[in-house]
Design an enzyme around this catalytic site. Structure first.
Site, PDB file in Angstrom:
ATOM      1  N   ARG A  46       0.815  -1.210   0.000  1.00  5.67           N
ATOM      2  CA  ARG A  46       0.000   0.000   0.000  1.00  5.67           C
ATOM      3  C   ARG A  46       0.853   1.266   0.000  1.00  5.67           C
ATOM      4  NH1 ARG A  46      -5.522  -0.370   2.876  1.00  5.67           N
ATOM      5  NH2 ARG A  46      -4.668   1.386   4.041  1.00  5.67           N
ATOM      6  N   SER A  47       2.021   1.226   0.605  1.00  2.91           N
ATOM      7  CA  SER A  47       2.925   2.378   0.538  1.00  2.91           C
ATOM      8  C   SER A  47       3.311   2.650  -0.910  1.00  2.91           C
ATOM      9  CB  SER A  47       4.185   2.131   1.372  1.00  2.91           C
ATOM     10  OG  SER A  47       3.875   2.021   2.732  1.00  2.91           O
ATOM     11  N   ARG A  57       0.706  12.759  -9.904  1.00  3.77           N
ATOM     12  CA  ARG A  57       0.589  14.212  -9.698  1.00  3.77           C
ATOM     13  C   ARG A  57       1.851  14.941 -10.167  1.00  3.77           C
ATOM     14  NH1 ARG A  57      -4.142  14.183 -10.126  1.00  3.77           N
ATOM     15  NH2 ARG A  57      -5.569  14.155  -8.373  1.00  3.77           N
ATOM     16  N   HIS A  60       1.666  15.306 -13.795  1.00  2.00           N
ATOM     17  CA  HIS A  60       0.735  16.383 -14.155  1.00  2.00           C
ATOM     18  C   HIS A  60       1.407  17.750 -14.077  1.00  2.00           C
ATOM     19  CE1 HIS A  60      -2.873  13.666 -12.938  1.00  2.00           C
ATOM     20  NE2 HIS A  60      -2.566  13.516 -14.214  1.00  2.00           N
ATOM     21  N   GLY A  87       7.148   2.208   5.884  1.00  2.00           N
ATOM     22  CA  GLY A  87       6.859   2.380   7.306  1.00  2.00           C
ATOM     23  C   GLY A  87       7.999   1.892   8.170  1.00  2.00           C
ATOM     24  N   SER A  88       8.388   0.649   7.984  1.00  2.00           N
ATOM     25  CA  SER A  88       9.417   0.039   8.835  1.00  2.00           C
ATOM     26  C   SER A  88      10.821   0.507   8.501  1.00  2.00           C
ATOM     27  CB  SER A  88       9.368  -1.485   8.695  1.00  2.00           C
ATOM     28  OG  SER A  88       9.825  -1.878   7.401  1.00  2.00           O
ATOM     29  N   GLY A  89      11.056   0.845   7.239  1.00  2.00           N
ATOM     30  CA  GLY A  89      12.413   1.176   6.808  1.00  2.00           C
ATOM     31  C   GLY A  89      13.291  -0.050   6.678  1.00  2.00           C
ATOM     32  N   GLU A  90      12.685  -1.212   6.749  1.00  2.00           N
ATOM     33  CA  GLU A  90      13.437  -2.472   6.683  1.00  2.00           C
ATOM     34  C   GLU A  90      12.946  -3.391   5.567  1.00  2.00           C
ATOM     35  OE1 GLU A  90      16.126  -2.884   8.369  1.00  2.00           O
ATOM     36  OE2 GLU A  90      15.867  -1.268   9.836  1.00  2.00           O
ATOM     37  N   THR A  91      12.124  -2.895   4.659  1.00  2.00           N
ATOM     38  CA  THR A  91      11.578  -3.721   3.586  1.00  2.00           C
ATOM     39  C   THR A  91      12.725  -4.263   2.731  1.00  2.00           C
ATOM     40  OG1 THR A  91       9.622  -2.319   3.607  1.00  2.00           O
ATOM     41  CG2 THR A  91       9.888  -3.797   1.717  1.00  2.00           C
ATOM     42  N   SER A 149      -2.316   1.260   8.096  1.00  2.00           N
ATOM     43  CA  SER A 149      -3.264   2.171   7.440  1.00  2.00           C
ATOM     44  C   SER A 149      -3.006   3.634   7.756  1.00  2.00           C
ATOM     45  CB  SER A 149      -4.702   1.815   7.817  1.00  2.00           C
ATOM     46  OG  SER A 149      -5.086   0.597   7.234  1.00  2.00           O
ATOM     47  N   GLU A 152       0.017   4.938   5.858  1.00  2.00           N
ATOM     48  CA  GLU A 152      -0.236   5.044   4.424  1.00  2.00           C
ATOM     49  C   GLU A 152      -1.143   6.223   4.098  1.00  2.00           C
ATOM     50  OE1 GLU A 152       0.225   0.286   4.673  1.00  2.00           O
ATOM     51  OE2 GLU A 152      -1.772   1.185   4.547  1.00  2.00           O
ATOM     52  N   ASP A 160       0.329  14.816  -1.203  1.00  2.00           N
ATOM     53  CA  ASP A 160      -0.522  15.855  -1.798  1.00  2.00           C
ATOM     54  C   ASP A 160      -0.120  17.245  -1.314  1.00  2.00           C
ATOM     55  OD1 ASP A 160      -1.982  14.216  -3.463  1.00  2.00           O
ATOM     56  OD2 ASP A 160      -3.743  14.115  -2.167  1.00  2.00           O
TER      57      ASP A 160
END
Length: 185
Positions: A46-47, A57, A60, A87-91, A149, A152, A160
């Site tokens: 989701r990130s 954007r 655009h 989020g974790s910075g460990e992906t 959630s 994200e 934005d």
């Protein structure tokens, strides 16, 4: 609880999370985007989806922006910027991407819950967002929402806001951006 009540609680949580964003870190990211020849965005799950919305954007606005791993993604070069949402910075899948961008001489930014993580430490600049870790263990932020959630959602709102700040700095408005909106839909 009613659905509307849950939505109001989510909005309350987002207000708290957004209020913690460092203006200095945010402005550094805007300036890095302005300075970059090309901007690449990466993230898992989701990130990653929030990052794709951000790339759209930027496109655009006339920025040469790309999602890492897509078939139409350009090559990464020395004057480019990689923005990684994690989020974790460990992906584990993102670490080699960041290492490669650094080896190519580019600039790396992370948008994360965890500035002291592996990816946070590899980055040239970091924007720290509030939220709870996916496993809800540790961290200082409580949320009614599942997993990542809140992070994200805060990331999408932050992206934005970065777009609005960029528009302000470049003197752009929505009408000008609409000229680059997809028209084959």
């Amino acid at each position: 609880m009613k659905t509307a009540n849950y939505a109001h609680e989510i909005i309350r949580e987002l207000r708290v999370a957004i209020d913690t964003i460092s203006e200095t870190e945010a402005e550094q990211l805007v300036d890095a985007i302005l300075a970059a020849n090309k901007v690449f965005v990466s993230g898992a799950g989701r990130s990653g989806l929030m990052g794709k919305a951000f790339v759209m954007r930027m496109m655009h606005m006339g920025i040469n922006a790309y999602v890492v791993g897509e078939t139409v993604t350009a090559n990464f070069e020395k004057e480019d910027l990689l923005i990684v949402g994690t989020g974790s910075g460990e992906t584990k899948t993102l670490i080699p991407v960041v290492e490669k961008a650094k080896a190519l001489g580019g600039t790396v930014a992370t948008v994360t819950l965890s500035p002291d993580s592996t990816l946070g430490k590899l980055a040239d600049l970091t924007v720290t967002l509030a939220g709870a870790p996916k496993d809800q263990v540790g961290g200082e932020y409580n949320t009614i929402q599942p997993m990542g959630s809140l992070f994200e959602q805060a990331m999408l709102l932050f992206y934005d806001a970065v777009i609005l700040r960029f528009m302000e700095k470049k003197g752009l408005n929505s009408n000008q951006m609409y000229g680059k909106h997809a028209n084959l839909e």
